[in-house]
Motif scaffolding. Sequence first.
Motif, PDB file in Angstrom:
ATOM      1  N   ILE A 191       2.793  -1.367 -16.599  1.00 14.14           N
ATOM      2  CA  ILE A 191       3.205  -2.329 -15.584  1.00 14.14           C
ATOM      3  C   ILE A 191       3.404  -3.685 -16.251  1.00 14.14           C
ATOM      4  CG2 ILE A 191       2.428  -3.582 -13.527  1.00 14.14           C
ATOM      5  CD1 ILE A 191       0.805  -0.945 -12.906  1.00 14.14           C
ATOM      6  N   GLY A 205       0.551   4.691 -14.484  1.00 10.37           N
ATOM      7  CA  GLY A 205       1.433   4.993 -15.604  1.00 10.37           C
ATOM      8  C   GLY A 205       2.518   6.004 -15.255  1.00 10.37           C
ATOM      9  N   TYR A 229       2.031  -1.144  -5.437  1.00 10.90           N
ATOM     10  CA  TYR A 229       0.971  -0.538  -6.244  1.00 10.90           C
ATOM     11  C   TYR A 229       0.813  -1.299  -7.551  1.00 10.90           C
ATOM     12  CZ  TYR A 229      -1.122   3.032  -9.279  1.00 10.90           C
ATOM     13  OH  TYR A 229      -1.913   3.693 -10.171  1.00 10.90           O
ATOM     14  N   GLU A 230       1.942  -1.631  -8.155  1.00  7.81           N
ATOM     15  CA  GLU A 230       1.903  -2.369  -9.419  1.00  7.81           C
ATOM     16  C   GLU A 230       1.295  -3.754  -9.222  1.00  7.81           C
ATOM     17  OE1 GLU A 230       5.847  -2.350 -11.073  1.00  7.81           O
ATOM     18  OE2 GLU A 230       5.557  -0.327 -11.872  1.00  7.81           O
ATOM     19  N   ARG A 271       5.871   5.708 -11.193  1.00  9.77           N
ATOM     20  CA  ARG A 271       7.310   5.612 -10.903  1.00  9.77           C
ATOM     21  C   ARG A 271       8.038   6.928 -11.156  1.00  9.77           C
ATOM     22  NH1 ARG A 271       9.557   1.005  -9.262  1.00  9.77           N
ATOM     23  NH2 ARG A 271       8.168  -0.796  -9.288  1.00  9.77           N
ATOM     24  N   THR A 308       6.097  -0.493  -6.124  1.00  6.99           N
ATOM     25  CA  THR A 308       6.115  -1.911  -6.487  1.00  6.99           C
ATOM     26  C   THR A 308       4.811  -2.598  -6.070  1.00  6.99           C
ATOM     27  OG1 THR A 308       8.468  -1.816  -6.066  1.00  6.99           O
ATOM     28  CG2 THR A 308       7.505  -3.996  -6.332  1.00  6.99           C
ATOM     29  N   LEU A 349      -5.950  -6.430  -9.849  1.00  5.51           N
ATOM     30  CA  LEU A 349      -7.342  -5.991  -9.984  1.00  5.51           C
ATOM     31  C   LEU A 349      -7.765  -5.870 -11.436  1.00  5.51           C
ATOM     32  CD1 LEU A 349      -7.496  -3.299  -7.174  1.00  5.51           C
ATOM     33  CD2 LEU A 349      -8.750  -5.438  -7.254  1.00  5.51           C
ATOM     34  N   THR A 350      -6.967  -5.208 -12.242  1.00  8.51           N
ATOM     35  CA  THR A 350      -7.329  -4.980 -13.642  1.00  8.51           C
ATOM     36  C   THR A 350      -6.076  -5.110 -14.508  1.00  8.51           C
ATOM     37  OG1 THR A 350      -8.855  -3.309 -12.769  1.00  8.51           O
ATOM     38  CG2 THR A 350      -8.690  -3.477 -15.157  1.00  8.51           C
ATOM     39  N   ARG A 388      -1.437  -3.003 -17.677  1.00 11.18           N
ATOM     40  CA  ARG A 388      -0.575  -3.025 -18.852  1.00 11.18           C
ATOM     41  C   ARG A 388      -0.572  -1.654 -19.526  1.00 11.18           C
ATOM     42  NH1 ARG A 388       0.276  -5.534 -23.728  1.00 11.18           N
ATOM     43  NH2 ARG A 388      -1.872  -5.451 -24.422  1.00 11.18           N
ATOM     44  N   TYR A 389      -1.757  -1.053 -19.582  1.00 15.91           N
ATOM     45  CA  TYR A 389      -1.856   0.306 -20.112  1.00 15.91           C
ATOM     46  C   TYR A 389      -0.980   1.249 -19.289  1.00 15.91           C
ATOM     47  CZ  TYR A 389      -3.919   4.983 -20.057  1.00 15.91           C
ATOM     48  OH  TYR A 389      -4.101   6.335 -20.036  1.00 15.91           O
ATOM     49  N   GLY A 390      -0.925   1.018 -17.989  1.00 20.65           N
ATOM     50  CA  GLY A 390      -0.116   1.861 -17.115  1.00 20.65           C
ATOM     51  C   GLY A 390       1.365   1.512 -17.143  1.00 20.65           C
ATOM     52  N   TRP A 404       0.806  -1.223   0.000  1.00 26.60           N
ATOM     53  CA  TRP A 404       0.000   0.000   0.000  1.00 26.60           C
ATOM     54  C   TRP A 404       0.843   1.279   0.000  1.00 26.60           C
ATOM     55  CZ3 TRP A 404      -2.383  -4.436   1.677  1.00 26.60           C
ATOM     56  CH2 TRP A 404      -3.647  -4.675   1.130  1.00 26.60           C
ATOM     57  N   PHE A 447      -9.683   0.884  -7.433  1.00 28.66           N
ATOM     58  CA  PHE A 447      -8.685   1.798  -6.874  1.00 28.66           C
ATOM     59  C   PHE A 447      -9.330   3.157  -6.577  1.00 28.66           C
ATOM     60  CE2 PHE A 447      -4.095   0.467  -8.226  1.00 28.66           C
ATOM     61  CZ  PHE A 447      -4.180  -0.614  -7.379  1.00 28.66           C
ATOM     62  N   ARG A 494      -0.881  -4.674  -6.970  1.00 29.06           N
ATOM     63  CA  ARG A 494      -2.328  -4.581  -6.751  1.00 29.06           C
ATOM     64  C   ARG A 494      -3.065  -4.197  -8.031  1.00 29.06           C
ATOM     65  NH1 ARG A 494      -4.101  -0.746  -3.275  1.00 29.06           N
ATOM     66  NH2 ARG A 494      -2.184   0.436  -3.563  1.00 29.06           N
ATOM     67  N   ALA A 495      -2.475  -3.276  -8.787  1.00 24.89           N
ATOM     68  CA  ALA A 495      -3.127  -2.863 -10.041  1.00 24.89           C
ATOM     69  C   ALA A 495      -3.227  -4.059 -10.990  1.00 24.89           C
ATOM     70  CB  ALA A 495      -2.347  -1.726 -10.691  1.00 24.89           C
ATOM     71  N   VAL A 515     -11.740  -0.798 -19.023  1.00 27.85           N
ATOM     72  CA  VAL A 515     -10.828  -1.919 -19.245  1.00 27.85           C
ATOM     73  C   VAL A 515      -9.376  -1.444 -19.199  1.00 27.85           C
ATOM     74  CG1 VAL A 515     -10.086  -3.630 -20.931  1.00 27.85           C
ATOM     75  CG2 VAL A 515     -12.517  -3.254 -20.536  1.00 27.85           C
ATOM     76  N   LEU A 516      -9.131  -0.295 -19.810  1.00 34.53           N
ATOM     77  CA  LEU A 516      -7.750   0.165 -19.916  1.00 34.53           C
ATOM     78  C   LEU A 516      -7.450   1.351 -19.005  1.00 34.53           C
ATOM     79  CD1 LEU A 516      -6.919   0.102 -23.735  1.00 34.53           C
ATOM     80  CD2 LEU A 516      -6.163  -1.471 -21.967  1.00 34.53           C
ATOM     81  N   THR A 531      -5.565  -5.462 -17.602  1.00 32.83           N
ATOM     82  CA  THR A 531      -5.513  -4.657 -18.828  1.00 32.83           C
ATOM     83  C   THR A 531      -5.092  -3.224 -18.518  1.00 32.83           C
ATOM     84  OG1 THR A 531      -7.886  -4.466 -18.514  1.00 32.83           O
ATOM     85  CG2 THR A 531      -7.136  -5.964 -20.245  1.00 32.83           C
ATOM     86  N   ALA A 532      -5.696  -2.660 -17.479  1.00 26.90           N
ATOM     87  CA  ALA A 532      -5.356  -1.292 -17.114  1.00 26.90           C
ATOM     88  C   ALA A 532      -3.912  -1.214 -16.625  1.00 26.90           C
ATOM     89  CB  ALA A 532      -6.311  -0.767 -16.049  1.00 26.90           C
TER      90      ALA A 532
END
Lengths: 381, 536
Positions: free
Chosen positions: A245, B388, A228-229, B391, A226, A235-236, A241-243, A222, B379, A231-232, B372-373, A238-239
Amino acid sequence: MTGNEGQPGGRLLRGVHRTLTGLHPALESVLAAVVGLLVGAVLMYIWGYDPWRAYWALLRGAYGGSYEIASSIARGVPLVLTGLTFAICLRGGMFNIGAEGQMYVGAAAAVCVAYFKLPPGLHVVAGVLLAAVAGAVWSLGPALLKLTRGVHEVISTIMFNWIGRFLVFYLVAYVLVDARQGQRTVQIPLSARFPVLVRGTDLSYSVFLAVAFALFVYVLLWHTATGYEVRAAGLTPTAARYGGISIKRTMLLSFILGGVAAGLAGAATVMGLPPTYAIISGLPQLMNLGFDGMAVAMVGRNHPIGILVAALFFGGLNAGGRVMQFYGSNPVPLEMVRVVMGAIVLAMAIPELARVFPALAASGRALVGMLSRKRPVEEAA
Amino acid sequence: MSESTNRSGAEGNGYFLRAERITKIYSDGTVAVRDATLELRPGEIVGLLGENGAGKTTLTKILSGLLPPTRGRVVSPRGRVRFSSPREALEFGIGMVHQHFALVGTFTAVENVALSQERPLAPLQLAETRAKLEALMGESGLRVPLDVPVEKLAVGEQQRVEILKVLSRDVDLLILDEPTSVLTPLEVDELFRLLRRLKGEGKAIVLITHKLKEVGSITDRVVVLRKGAVVGDVRTADVTKEELAQLMVGKALETRAGRAVELSTEEVPAHAPAKREGGGRGQGVLHVEGLSVAGDAKPIAVDDLTFDVYGGEIFGIAGVEGNGQTELVEALTGLRPALKGRATIHGQNILGLDPRQIYKLGVAHIPEDRWVLGLVLPFTLAENAILGVHRWDQFRGPLSVLRWGRINAHVRELMERFEIQATGPGAPAKSLSGGNQQKLIVGRELAKDPAIVIASQPTRGLDVGAAQYIRDTLVEMRDRGRAILLVSADLDEVLALSDRVAVMYEGKFMAVARPEELDREKVGMLMGGVSVGGRG
């Protein structure tokens, strides 16, 4: 929007709120525990036991005094760690049920400290590290199978549990065996044992290891990028990967971290739970700690703080159950405690359970409303 | 031929099904279909034409029993029909082949068809089904391998399994939702041959499409939907592609029946392109050359594209969805590998990089699908606001510890600047309205101070106010010299905002032009895959 960030009280509240994020459905857990205990009571009644007396004995045996409480905590220590194994991976989006095998392997690695000498403090550290590394290595198999070949972690961790179990059976019988006492491994020397914390009980300093690791996991998940990645991605994906991660990275990390936790559970048990300080053939003192950890994680809502509380509860069930089976003229067998545990896990697995009550309440209200409504309105409708 | 037919078949002889004054309002208030009347007759292929969101799918779902209409009724010569499930519609003789096939991938064609025969708890009638399928394949000429798991079949073959599945129930009305979108040209020819044969057998066929060429080559009658309303119902032979394009995108047009069709509804205020005469365009930011990208279902979704996007301009990509826009954006943002070609930002290659590396080069990405993306819905606002950029040094202290204090301050700034209505940084993203979620994404992306913003359907599903706010923000970014790549299925939006517009069709640009050089009719033609010769 008006900014009210100036109020220190508000900031504190927000901080507390964030700390508790993820603990929110705690009530659901309490509910499940109650349901589990009720199911146990019904079964006891059917089989001719007195549930009140049995639960009273269990409660007293679990939390009735400082000795009992210490004993419950001692039993909760490994469960905290195996619970964390499950929770970390679940937060990372995976269903890792490999704590059992990783914990066996960790325990076997910890026993290896008997073969070398180190100063007292360092010797403990060496055992802990050995167990952590062994647990992590054992988790690598399923992790790599998943990442490179897409093997589902449920299947592979079950397999690795069996491999780990028989590997440790073998090690206990032929490699780590004590030449004078064939039914167990060599004993961990005094210098590598967790000192007993409360004299006369089995509670040792290993409790600090469990609590520290739980806090570490909390901070990591929390309060670091690291975590954060992880947990993201859990949870999602796809999101995530978009971010930017890397899901493979977060999966590998959560698996390894889970393996470390399970390995530590093994170490805490063989190095910190009197009186054996060795693995007994058949692994009686290790058996099921990994699986019980999953129950602890579920009841603790996969949150490190929740897991600490849940482990205390399950540790209490274990400690109190032992008292229950010697209590009174018609003692309840220890297996009943496992029935209660099973019922709790089942109750947790039915997420609708908690939703049933609001739904019932709502339909009850609707019914009352309908009945109390006056006739003209009804005719109009 | 004979005079056109706005309300043809009035004598009632031999229609199979008639939808009368159907209106469908979804629970969120969206009016998907308004007052639509549609008649279907045996032995006729009807094309249902319209842009995204015109209500084509909703209308056919009502016909096939998937959705109940809010108002209006469906009648057959035998009286009013009411379906409470697709199964009832199927029993009545209406079958629909959806865009996404409902097949079990590891089962063979025979098993899939047998499975659809709806006999609960009865053993699968495999032998019976096989005999039936073989007979059916014999009459229809529709051939598929029966004993291969369907996941091993080509998409066209899978579609044929779907069609066989429906035909095996002896339907009289066959509805196909965009059946050609996943097919190769050869497979399209085969499909059309089959449809003509089925028509010859007296089946009524509805073909949902947005491709003008197909409408011309296969249908007998075209029904054009726009914003849920039937704006044209004409014999294919009596109408030109230009007229259909006009109808589809919404320009006043006298129908043959003499009824004036309403003008295009609300226009996007054209304040946006304060189109600076030429001088506004800065240096090249994004350069794409010979880019080809595969889709999930098709081997080529983006086909050898070459274009540049310059600082200080909005480069808009118009087109019906599913023509490669999604794949193009994903390839440029690191979410999908490219087959070949080059793409650079300020001369630096971006193909093959992961999204985080691409963001570092100054790319902001407002994704097409915010659930989705774009967001991790469970969160909080704060957690989503750093997706995104989590970091970046400003949010991260030693040991990778997140600086929640700074992050929350940043979120409050975003909330103020982008007018995000939420209880605070700790509110879960899923508690926000769609508009506020999108503002959060836009805010997060623009806060990166990017060199280029790649915005995909940035205003989809938003209310007018939020949509306008986001359009204004994009224009403001352009005015500050940033490059904007805007992909939108909303034609008005693309035309109003863009400095240059490309119309995308089947993975290629049909044209790249300034918006003032394009009228809606022309864009409609281009979107339907009809190239417009020379200048208009």
